[in-house]
Design an enzyme around this catalytic site. Structure first.
Site, mmCIF file in Angstrom:
data_model
loop_
_atom_site.group_PDB
_atom_site.id
_atom_site.type_symbol
_atom_site.label_atom_id
_atom_site.label_comp_id
_atom_site.label_asym_id
_atom_site.label_seq_id
_atom_site.Cartn_x
_atom_site.Cartn_y
_atom_site.Cartn_z
ATOM 1 N N GLN A 94 -20.581 -5.172 -13.080
ATOM 2 C CA GLN A 94 -20.586 -6.195 -13.670
ATOM 3 C C GLN A 94 -22.052 -6.721 -14.003
ATOM 4 O O GLN A 94 -23.209 -5.992 -13.611
ATOM 5 C CB GLN A 94 -20.092 -7.360 -12.752
ATOM 6 C CG GLN A 94 -20.965 -7.389 -11.330
ATOM 7 C CD GLN A 94 -20.065 -8.225 -10.458
ATOM 8 O OE1 GLN A 94 -19.519 -9.102 -10.655
ATOM 9 N NE2 GLN A 94 -20.645 -7.998 -9.080
ATOM 10 N N GLU A 178 -18.709 -17.470 -11.011
ATOM 11 C CA GLU A 178 -18.647 -17.152 -9.497
ATOM 12 C C GLU A 178 -19.986 -17.739 -8.625
ATOM 13 O O GLU A 178 -21.016 -17.909 -9.383
ATOM 14 C CB GLU A 178 -18.822 -15.753 -9.173
ATOM 15 C CG GLU A 178 -18.725 -15.485 -7.721
ATOM 16 C CD GLU A 178 -18.587 -13.944 -7.349
ATOM 17 O OE1 GLU A 178 -18.845 -13.472 -6.245
ATOM 18 O OE2 GLU A 178 -18.602 -13.167 -8.344
#
Length: 238
Positions: A94, A178
């Site tokens: 990511q 997140e």
């Protein structure tokens, strides 16, 4: 498991600069805190956004305008990112931009991570990110367990690209916000656009929609729009 925190949304329901090695960045609370696979606890989920699930995922990409965040406390930390794996997996490949409030003011910092390895934060001076910047991110599987992670700030005129190796399942692809600390700064509304998976619209994979919760909803993920390539996350509370 409290399934009411997950909403399955189908498309029908939805109205280069040369890469330079990362330089160790100034210390912050974000350093050492991993943006990691989807976590569930008694308070809820730590992700917001969309996750496409299945098998054989080879690419994911999206763009966004970096929001102007307001810190509620020094514990606030969050990041928009794109990645492969993490939903029902023990790894994530990511890249994105973290906003860290440990100093009392929001600090935006570009990063990438090949979890379970620690995140790598890019130099604040070489790869600056400010509120209002246009960010594009992608993760691409190149075969033989190799991944190419690319992050561009077109407002600042830089691109960072790195290639890493990891044995992973490639069983999901995500466009996500997140908070590893479970505490979001007030980022207002973050709009993702040009969200694609395997070269197709994110919506064509009937992705799972998630709303982050820490005992109460912290943000709300919108339905998919623009042919399944755009959506927004709106801050509700820390």
């Amino acid at each position: 498991m409290r399934r009411f925190l997950i909403r399955v949304v189908t498309l029908a329901a939805a109205a280069t600069a040369l890469a330079v090695p990362a330089v160790p960045a100034t210390a912050s609370a974000a350093q050492g805190l991993a943006f990691r696979p989807l976590q569930y606890n008694t308070n809820g989920y730590n992700w917001g956004g969309y996750a496409a699930t299945g098998s054989g995922f080879t690419s994911v990409s999206a763009s966004w305008t970096e929001p102007r965040a307001t810190c509620n406390s020094s514990n606030d930390l969050y990041a928009p990112w794109v990645g492969i794996d993490g939903y029902g997996s023990s790894s994530v490949e990511q890249t994105g931009v973290a906003t860290d409030c440990s100093s009392g003011s929001p600090v935006n910092q570009a990063w990438y991570e090949m979890y379970p390895a620690n995140p790598v934060y890019l130099s604040l001076s070489s790869y600056p990110v400010s509120a209002g910047d246009t960010i594009s991110a992608s993760v691409t599987y190149a075969g033989s367990n190799k991944y190419t992670l690319k992050l561009t700030d077109s407002s600042r005129g830089w691109t960072y690209t790195t290639s890493k190796t990891l044995s992973a399942s490639r069983a999901s692809a995500e466009v996500i916000i997140e908070s590893p600390t479970g505490a979001y700064p007030n980022f207002g509304t973050l709009k993702f656009s040009s969200a694609t998976v395997n070269g197709k619209s994110l919506g064509s994979f009937n992705p799972v929609a998630l709303d982050p919760s820490n005992g109460a909803y912290e943000a709300r993920t919108s339905a998919l729009g623009s042919g399944g390539t755009s959506f927004s996350d709106t801050f509700l509370q820390e």
